[in-house]
Scaffold this active site. Sequence first.
Site, PDB file in Angstrom:
ATOM      1  N   GLU A 175       0.527  -1.070   0.391  1.00 51.19           N
ATOM      2  CA  GLU A 175       0.317  -0.015  -0.038  1.00 51.19           C
ATOM      3  C   GLU A 175       0.540   1.266  -0.010  1.00 51.19           C
ATOM      4  OE1 GLU A 175      -3.530  -3.076   0.997  1.00 51.19           O
ATOM      5  OE2 GLU A 175      -1.336  -2.483   1.645  1.00 51.19           O
ATOM      6  N   THR A 176       0.382   2.408  -0.955  1.00 52.83           N
ATOM      7  CA  THR A 176       0.930   3.324  -0.595  1.00 52.83           C
ATOM      8  C   THR A 176      -0.124   4.510   0.174  1.00 52.83           C
ATOM      9  OG1 THR A 176       2.202   3.607  -2.418  1.00 52.83           O
ATOM     10  CG2 THR A 176       1.965   5.588  -1.610  1.00 52.83           C
TER      11      THR A 176
END
Length: 277
Positions: free
Chosen positions: A46-47
């Site tokens: 995830e970002t």
Amino acid sequence: MEIPVFVLDAFTNVAFKGNPAAVCPLMQELDDSLYQKIAAEMNLSETAFITRTNPSDTFATGSKFHLRWFTPTTEVNLCGHATLASAAALFLFEKNINSTLMFETRSGLLAVTQQKDGYLMDFPLNPPTKQAAVGNNPVQDVVLSSVTKKLMIRLADSCDRSVLTNLKVDPVALLNADNSGRVKSLLITMKGSPESQPGYDFYSRVFAPWSGIPEDPVTGSAHTVLAAYWSKVLGKKIMTAYQCSSRGGKLELEVRDDGRVNISGKVTSILQGTIRL
């Protein structure tokens, strides 16, 4: 445009362990397509993208922010390790002055409190419901959290931990096994050995090829389901869990009577830079 970016390993105090997340504090919202392109470029589970809820606040003074999470292929509704990393980035790099930060997300309001030795997250609890009883060996239970779309398989208590750690899962086979949209993540778990050192109440691994993540190293959102399940099975409110990916990570859990769960962990900073667009 220049966007600051930080990479932090969540649920560990050792570099290159735990689960890495990229964190981008933004002065203004971006187009969804740009969020997705940045997340694909970062190519981590995830970002996270943080924006201010009050334009007069700074990242150092504000106590409430908007938070969104993107995998390399899609936006997700709940992510624990990237929330932990986001709070740590604001505390460590932006020198935020508050002891607790609130994040407005797709899963409601999430709080992260800075503690003496790590961070504590206040998350919703997502109890799963039984799907099938498929025998005692090697699978003991199958349950599904319809809210998070996480399918959980519990290995039999007779299994050694090596069964879980050595398990080979084909992400293509998982995608072919279910394309209904009911399942977005597969959790495989087993009872731990709290009496041994270090003692863990349960172990797990998490696979999410439906979201572009073949295996997620350490998954906070999965433990909103796992904590609910194991708390009932073990008759315990406070538990210690270990996710047995190749990186591995430890989580401290406290199931609350108000239908939420405290998830505590540590964070190690790895990288600080700038994205230029």
